[in-house]
Design an enzyme around this catalytic site. Structure first.
Site, short mmCIF file in Angstrom:
data_model
loop_
_atom_site.label_atom_id
_atom_site.label_comp_id
_atom_site.label_asym_id
_atom_site.label_seq_id
_atom_site.Cartn_x
_atom_site.Cartn_y
_atom_site.Cartn_z
N ASP A 81 7.20 -0.11 3.91
CA ASP A 81 6.01 -0.56 3.18
C ASP A 81 4.87 0.46 3.33
O ASP A 81 4.60 0.95 4.43
CB ASP A 81 5.58 -1.93 3.75
CG ASP A 81 4.64 -2.69 2.81
OD1 ASP A 81 4.50 -2.28 1.64
OD2 ASP A 81 4.07 -3.70 3.26
N HIS A 82 4.21 0.79 2.23
CA HIS A 82 2.98 1.58 2.24
C HIS A 82 3.03 2.91 3.00
O HIS A 82 2.17 3.18 3.85
CB HIS A 82 1.82 0.77 2.84
CG HIS A 82 1.23 -0.19 1.86
ND1 HIS A 82 0.51 0.21 0.77
CD2 HIS A 82 1.29 -1.53 1.80
CE1 HIS A 82 0.14 -0.85 0.08
NE2 HIS A 82 0.61 -1.93 0.67
N ASP A 103 2.89 5.25 -1.30
CA ASP A 103 1.59 4.75 -1.75
C ASP A 103 0.60 5.91 -1.93
O ASP A 103 -0.03 6.36 -0.98
CB ASP A 103 1.04 3.74 -0.74
CG ASP A 103 -0.32 3.19 -1.16
OD1 ASP A 103 -0.83 3.60 -2.23
OD2 ASP A 103 -0.86 2.36 -0.42
N GLU A 133 2.59 2.80 -6.33
CA GLU A 133 1.43 1.97 -6.69
C GLU A 133 0.52 2.74 -7.63
O GLU A 133 0.15 3.88 -7.35
CB GLU A 133 0.66 1.55 -5.42
CG GLU A 133 -0.54 0.65 -5.68
CD GLU A 133 -1.07 -0.02 -4.40
OE1 GLU A 133 -0.25 -0.39 -3.53
OE2 GLU A 133 -2.30 -0.14 -4.27
N HIS A 184 -5.32 -7.00 0.08
CA HIS A 184 -4.61 -7.14 1.35
C HIS A 184 -5.46 -7.94 2.33
O HIS A 184 -6.69 -7.95 2.23
CB HIS A 184 -4.34 -5.76 1.96
CG HIS A 184 -3.36 -4.96 1.18
ND1 HIS A 184 -3.70 -3.78 0.55
CD2 HIS A 184 -2.05 -5.14 0.93
CE1 HIS A 184 -2.63 -3.29 -0.05
NE2 HIS A 184 -1.62 -4.08 0.17
N GLY A 185 -4.79 -8.57 3.30
CA GLY A 185 -5.52 -9.23 4.38
C GLY A 185 -5.91 -10.66 4.05
O GLY A 185 -5.26 -11.32 3.25
N HIS A 212 0.93 -6.97 -4.50
CA HIS A 212 0.59 -6.91 -3.07
C HIS A 212 -0.53 -7.91 -2.80
O HIS A 212 -1.22 -8.32 -3.70
CB HIS A 212 0.12 -5.49 -2.70
CG HIS A 212 1.25 -4.52 -2.58
ND1 HIS A 212 1.48 -3.78 -1.44
CD2 HIS A 212 2.23 -4.17 -3.44
CE1 HIS A 212 2.54 -3.02 -1.62
NE2 HIS A 212 3.02 -3.24 -2.83
N GLY A 213 -0.69 -8.26 -1.52
CA GLY A 213 -1.78 -9.19 -1.18
C GLY A 213 -1.45 -10.61 -1.61
O GLY A 213 -2.33 -11.36 -2.03
N GLY A 214 -0.17 -11.00 -1.49
CA GLY A 214 0.22 -12.35 -1.90
C GLY A 214 -0.29 -13.43 -0.97
O GLY A 214 -0.52 -14.56 -1.38
ZN LIG Z 1 0.44 -3.83 0.26
#
Ligand SMILES: [Zn+2]
Length: 289
Positions: A81-82, A103, A133, A184-185, A212-214
């Site tokens: 990831d990322h 990313d 992305e 995110h977060g 992203h950021g679900g």
């Molecule tokens: Zn992400």
């Protein structure tokens, strides 16, 4: 055996569901996600962040998850990831990851496309799928620790539909993360997804799209995004919150300092499994196998 992400997401795109992708940092997170996916008959998409791959983390995490996949009767993808660093991507592929994300979202279009193309060329030659992305998904909470440990996140910038087709043509990515209003977060206020923007992107993009950021995004908004073409949704904070809460609540009830870890982690694992199952059902990937 691990599988690449390409086939998983193509099926999701064709059949209008999304697969939740879970960042795992340790054995207990991995076990919870794999058990939940197997019990719900869903493909399993496990991701690891660079922070958990330092020192010998890369070979240790890769061999643990790769080995574990042999003991579950479901397709398992291990995705980096990322990653912003080509060397990290190469070492992940060497270690056995079946999918990677490059990313370059903080770069300008040309450099993002150029670097992504280099990654896809390298990865595809080794049977590994690539997510990139376009646009930038920022960090929601001020003071949240970004993946690089620094606080230099430039904030959100939505994906520009006019750039999408050209980006896909240059890079040949297998999946594209788009910025349509998530972060995110942990959210300070409820996000409002730009479904209109997603429709414009879908109209010009033939690759699976990733959100992203679900974590923390309301279910009805995510289900709407899935109806409009999202096929992978990244989840981290919602699972970590269960791990931390489960541990904290349990430890508060324990007086014996040498209590076995299998007991200390018991409730946290159950809570993580429950939240994973809830995502699998909400996104429609439960019952697909
Ligand atoms: Zn992400």
């Amino acid at each position: 055996m691990l599988v690449s992400m390409r086939e998983m997401l193509e099926d999701a795109r064709k059949n209008h569901y999304a697969i939740p992708a879970f960042d795992v940092s340790n054995y207990d997170m991995m076990k919870s996600v794999l058990e939940a996916c197997e019990e719900e008959r869903s493909p399993a998409l496990l991701m690891v962040l660079g922070v958990d791959l330092v020192d010998k983390g890369m070979p240790l995490m890769a061999s643990m998850i790769k080995g574990a996949s042999d003991h579950f009767n479901i397709p398992v993808c291990l995705h980096l990831d990322h990653a912003t660093d080509f060397e990290l991507i190469k070492s992940a592929i060497d270690a056995g990851f079946s999918s990677v994300m490059y990313d370059g979202s903080v770069l300008d279009f040309e450099n993002n496309a150029k670097n992504t193309a280099n990654v896809t060329q390298y990865a595809h030659a080794r049977g590994v799928s690539v997510e990139a992305e376009l646009g930038h998904v920022g960090n929601a909470s001020v003071g949240s620790i970004s993946e690089t440990g620094t606080d230099t996140d430039p904030g959100e910038s939505l994906t520009v539909p006019a750039e999408v087709a050209k980006f896909v043509e240059i890079t040949d990515v297998d999946a594209l993360a788009v910025a349509i209003g998530t972060s995110h977060g942990v959210y300070q206020k409820t996000p409002e997804l730009r479904i209109d923007r997603l429709d414009e992107i879908m109209a010009v993009c033939d690759r699976p799209l990733v959100l992203h950021g679900g974590s923390g995004t309301p279910n009805d908004q995510m289900q709407n995004a899935i109806r409009h073409g999202i096929t992978k949704i990244n989840i981290y904070s919602d699972v970590v919150a269960m791990l931390n809460k489960g541990l904290k609540d349990k430890l508060n009830t324990i007086d014996n300092p040498s209590t076995w870890p299998c007991i200390v982690f018991e409730d946290a694992r159950k809570m993580m499994k429950d939240v994973v199952k809830e995502k699998l059902r909400t996104f429609g990937s439960a019952g697909r196998l």
